[in-house]
Design a protein around this motif. Structure first.
Motif, PDB file in Angstrom:
ATOM      1  N   TRP A  34       0.848  -1.186   0.000  1.00 41.78           N
ATOM      2  CA  TRP A  34       0.000   0.000   0.000  1.00 41.78           C
ATOM      3  C   TRP A  34       0.891   1.246   0.000  1.00 41.78           C
ATOM      4  O   TRP A  34       1.890   1.294   0.734  1.00 41.78           O
ATOM      5  N   PRO A  35       0.588   2.236  -0.820  1.00 43.46           N
ATOM      6  CA  PRO A  35       1.372   3.480  -0.791  1.00 43.46           C
ATOM      7  C   PRO A  35       1.373   4.069   0.618  1.00 43.46           C
ATOM      8  O   PRO A  35       0.313   4.275   1.217  1.00 43.46           O
ATOM      9  N   THR A  36       2.561   4.330   1.150  1.00 36.59           N
ATOM     10  CA  THR A  36       2.691   4.736   2.556  1.00 36.59           C
ATOM     11  C   THR A  36       3.666   5.897   2.675  1.00 36.59           C
ATOM     12  O   THR A  36       4.725   5.895   2.040  1.00 36.59           O
ATOM     13  N   ARG A  37       3.304   6.868   3.481  1.00 34.55           N
ATOM     14  CA  ARG A  37       4.239   7.961   3.761  1.00 34.55           C
ATOM     15  C   ARG A  37       4.209   8.293   5.244  1.00 34.55           C
ATOM     16  O   ARG A  37       3.194   8.107   5.927  1.00 34.55           O
ATOM     17  N   PHE A  38       5.366   8.768   5.740  1.00 31.10           N
ATOM     18  CA  PHE A  38       5.443   9.233   7.116  1.00 31.10           C
ATOM     19  C   PHE A  38       5.019  10.699   7.166  1.00 31.10           C
ATOM     20  O   PHE A  38       5.355  11.489   6.283  1.00 31.10           O
ATOM     21  N   ILE A  39       4.279  11.058   8.202  1.00 31.96           N
ATOM     22  CA  ILE A  39       3.773  12.423   8.362  1.00 31.96           C
ATOM     23  C   ILE A  39       4.325  12.989   9.663  1.00 31.96           C
ATOM     24  O   ILE A  39       3.945  12.547  10.755  1.00 31.96           O
ATOM     25  N   TRP A  40       5.240  13.908   9.571  1.00 31.11           N
ATOM     26  CA  TRP A  40       5.815  14.535  10.766  1.00 31.11           C
ATOM     27  C   TRP A  40       4.735  15.335  11.481  1.00 31.11           C
ATOM     28  O   TRP A  40       3.865  15.951  10.859  1.00 31.11           O
ATOM     29  N   HIS A  41       4.778  15.329  12.793  1.00 33.20           N
ATOM     30  CA  HIS A  41       3.691  15.881  13.599  1.00 33.20           C
ATOM     31  C   HIS A  41       3.467  17.368  13.392  1.00 33.20           C
ATOM     32  O   HIS A  41       2.418  17.892  13.763  1.00 33.20           O
ATOM     33  N   GLN A  42       4.414  18.068  12.780  1.00 26.37           N
ATOM     34  CA  GLN A  42       4.248  19.500  12.542  1.00 26.37           C
ATOM     35  C   GLN A  42       3.592  19.795  11.190  1.00 26.37           C
ATOM     36  O   GLN A  42       3.311  20.952  10.884  1.00 26.37           O
ATOM     37  N   GLU A  43       3.354  18.750  10.402  1.00 31.53           N
ATOM     38  CA  GLU A  43       2.602  18.954   9.169  1.00 31.53           C
ATOM     39  C   GLU A  43       1.136  19.222   9.500  1.00 31.53           C
ATOM     40  O   GLU A  43       0.685  19.009  10.629  1.00 31.53           O
ATOM     41  N   LYS A  44       0.394  19.663   8.476  1.00 29.73           N
ATOM     42  CA  LYS A  44      -1.007  20.046   8.723  1.00 29.73           C
ATOM     43  C   LYS A  44      -1.962  19.496   7.685  1.00 29.73           C
ATOM     44  O   LYS A  44      -3.095  19.964   7.589  1.00 29.73           O
ATOM     45  N   ASP A  45      -1.556  18.481   6.940  1.00 30.85           N
ATOM     46  CA  ASP A  45      -2.410  17.994   5.858  1.00 30.85           C
ATOM     47  C   ASP A  45      -2.290  16.476   5.736  1.00 30.85           C
ATOM     48  O   ASP A  45      -1.184  15.944   5.596  1.00 30.85           O
ATOM     49  N   VAL A  46      -3.428  15.790   5.806  1.00 26.46           N
ATOM     50  CA  VAL A  46      -3.468  14.340   5.567  1.00 26.46           C
ATOM     51  C   VAL A  46      -4.517  14.009   4.510  1.00 26.46           C
ATOM     52  O   VAL A  46      -4.997  12.887   4.419  1.00 26.46           O
ATOM     53  N   ALA A  47      -4.880  15.013   3.696  1.00 27.24           N
ATOM     54  CA  ALA A  47      -5.996  14.873   2.770  1.00 27.24           C
ATOM     55  C   ALA A  47      -5.776  13.773   1.740  1.00 27.24           C
ATOM     56  O   ALA A  47      -6.747  13.223   1.201  1.00 27.24           O
ATOM     57  N   ASP A  48      -4.530  13.433   1.451  1.00 28.98           N
ATOM     58  CA  ASP A  48      -4.260  12.411   0.438  1.00 28.98           C
ATOM     59  C   ASP A  48      -4.347  10.994   0.996  1.00 28.98           C
ATOM     60  O   ASP A  48      -4.199  10.028   0.253  1.00 28.98           O
ATOM     61  N   CYS A  49      -4.613  10.849   2.276  1.00 37.27           N
ATOM     62  CA  CYS A  49      -4.583   9.535   2.928  1.00 37.27           C
ATOM     63  C   CYS A  49      -5.978   8.940   3.082  1.00 37.27           C
ATOM     64  O   CYS A  49      -6.936   9.644   3.423  1.00 37.27           O
ATOM     65  N   ASP A  50      -6.086   7.647   2.837  1.00 40.93           N
ATOM     66  CA  ASP A  50      -7.306   6.898   3.139  1.00 40.93           C
ATOM     67  C   ASP A  50      -7.269   6.374   4.567  1.00 40.93           C
ATOM     68  O   ASP A  50      -8.286   6.329   5.254  1.00 40.93           O
ATOM     69  N   LEU A  51      -6.086   5.945   4.990  1.00 41.52           N
ATOM     70  CA  LEU A  51      -5.864   5.419   6.340  1.00 41.52           C
ATOM     71  C   LEU A  51      -4.765   6.217   7.016  1.00 41.52           C
ATOM     72  O   LEU A  51      -3.667   6.355   6.465  1.00 41.52           O
ATOM     73  N   VAL A  52      -5.069   6.757   8.181  1.00 37.75           N
ATOM     74  CA  VAL A  52      -4.061   7.415   9.004  1.00 37.75           C
ATOM     75  C   VAL A  52      -3.823   6.546  10.235  1.00 37.75           C
ATOM     76  O   VAL A  52      -4.784   6.097  10.881  1.00 37.75           O
ATOM     77  N   VAL A  53      -2.555   6.297  10.538  1.00 35.27           N
ATOM     78  CA  VAL A  53      -2.184   5.479  11.690  1.00 35.27           C
ATOM     79  C   VAL A  53      -1.395   6.326  12.678  1.00 35.27           C
ATOM     80  O   VAL A  53      -0.430   6.994  12.296  1.00 35.27           O
ATOM     81  N   ILE A  54      -1.827   6.309  13.928  1.00 38.17           N
ATOM     82  CA  ILE A  54      -1.027   6.885  15.016  1.00 38.17           C
ATOM     83  C   ILE A  54      -0.386   5.698  15.732  1.00 38.17           C
ATOM     84  O   ILE A  54      -1.086   4.906  16.371  1.00 38.17           O
ATOM     85  N   PRO A  55       0.927   5.536  15.609  1.00 38.15           N
ATOM     86  CA  PRO A  55       1.582   4.308  16.074  1.00 38.15           C
ATOM     87  C   PRO A  55       1.919   4.331  17.554  1.00 38.15           C
ATOM     88  O   PRO A  55       1.676   5.319  18.267  1.00 38.15           O
ATOM     89  N   GLY A  56       2.505   3.242  18.005  1.00 39.48           N
ATOM     90  CA  GLY A  56       2.934   3.135  19.387  1.00 39.48           C
ATOM     91  C   GLY A  56       4.227   3.874  19.660  1.00 39.48           C
ATOM     92  O   GLY A  56       4.837   4.466  18.776  1.00 39.48           O
ATOM     93  N   GLY A  57       4.632   3.826  20.915  1.00 42.34           N
ATOM     94  CA  GLY A  57       5.842   4.514  21.342  1.00 42.34           C
ATOM     95  C   GLY A  57       5.578   5.349  22.578  1.00 42.34           C
ATOM     96  O   GLY A  57       4.746   4.991  23.426  1.00 42.34           O
ATOM     97  N   PHE A  58       6.262   6.488  22.649  1.00 41.13           N
ATOM     98  CA  PHE A  58       6.167   7.355  23.821  1.00 41.13           C
ATOM     99  C   PHE A  58       6.144   8.802  23.340  1.00 41.13           C
ATOM    100  O   PHE A  58       7.119   9.540  23.499  1.00 41.13           O
TER     101      PHE A  58
END
Length: 241
Positions: A34-58
């Motif tokens: 599946w086409p996948t890109r990383f989105i840095w938290h300071q970005e402001k646009d996810v309009a091109d995404c069908d699925l947004v994932v907020i992953p694990g961590g801290f």
């Protein structure tokens, strides 16, 4: 909910302290193609995404509370708009915590019952297959996924819990291998043995277990029976149905 092609576009939010983002990308990009890109938290646009994932961590070092600072990040208004548009939003572990802090899912995740960090594999019962996330499972099917958290105890008031039950928003519960759920099968003290819930529309899912860690055939089949080795991959593939 918005229909997509056979190759949904995936965006993975990266906060300072995220550490499971590459794991998710390995599944969506390398295993599922599946086409996948990383989105840095300071970005402001996810309009091109069908699925947004907020992953694990801290995220942000879990200062104040897990997910409490991430909810104010620049990307979150776009994430909320994404969810309100009916697109898919998945929060895994720390991502689940962020979703509750941001008000995208009800309740809260608090310290584990015994105040210990838990790293293990657990059995989960699929409560309903009438959601985009669970269509490839059977209702009351028992699956197996890894967990790794110190604040995974799901808490909500009585009215919220009743609403979750009444509207079939509880997707996964911690359970025994045979499917029954009780205190002995609850690793962290979550009320009603809740491991994962969705919003009323069903397009937003938060869960503490890590499906991306049970989705690579080469990694999992050496350690688990074949029937459980790809339970996480089944969750991702459910979105295509």
């Amino acid at each position: 909910m918005r229909a997509v092609s056979s190759s949904p576009k995936v965006g993975i939010i990266v906060f300072p302290g995220s550490n499971c983002d590459r794991d998710v990308a390995h599944i969506t990009q390398d295993i599922l193609n599946w086409p996948t890109r990383f989105i840095w938290h300071q970005e402001k646009d996810v309009a091109d995404c069908d699925l947004v994932v907020i992953p694990g961590g801290f995220s942000y070092g879990d200062y104040l509370r897990c997910g409490a600072i991430a909810r104010f990040s620049a990307i979150m208004p776009a994430v909320k708009d994404h969810a309100e548009a009916g697109k898919w939003l998945l929060g895994i572990c720390n991502g689940f915590q962020v979703l509750t802090e941001a008000g995208l899912l009800p309740g809260a995740l608090v310290r584990n019952r015994d105040l210990h960090f838990i790293c293990d594999r657990v059995h989960l019962r699929v409560e309903t297959n009438q959601t985009p996330w669970s269509r490839n499972f059977h209702t009351e099917q028992v699956i197996n996924l890894p967990i790794a958290h110190g604040e995974g105890c799901y808490y909500a008031d009585a009215d919220t819990l009743k609403s979750l039950e009444d509207h079939q928003q509880i997707l996964f519960r911690y359970c025994q291998p045979q499917g029954q759920w009780d205190a002995t099968s609850n690793p962290n003290g979550s009320l009603h043995n809740i491991a994962g819930i969705c919003n009323r529309r069903g397009n937003v899912l938060g869960l503490m277990p890590h499906p991306e860690r049970a989705a690579d055939p080469q990694m999992n089949q050496a350690h688990l029976p074949e029937s459980h080795s790809l339970d996480g991959l089944t969750l991702f593939r459910s979105l295509l149905n």
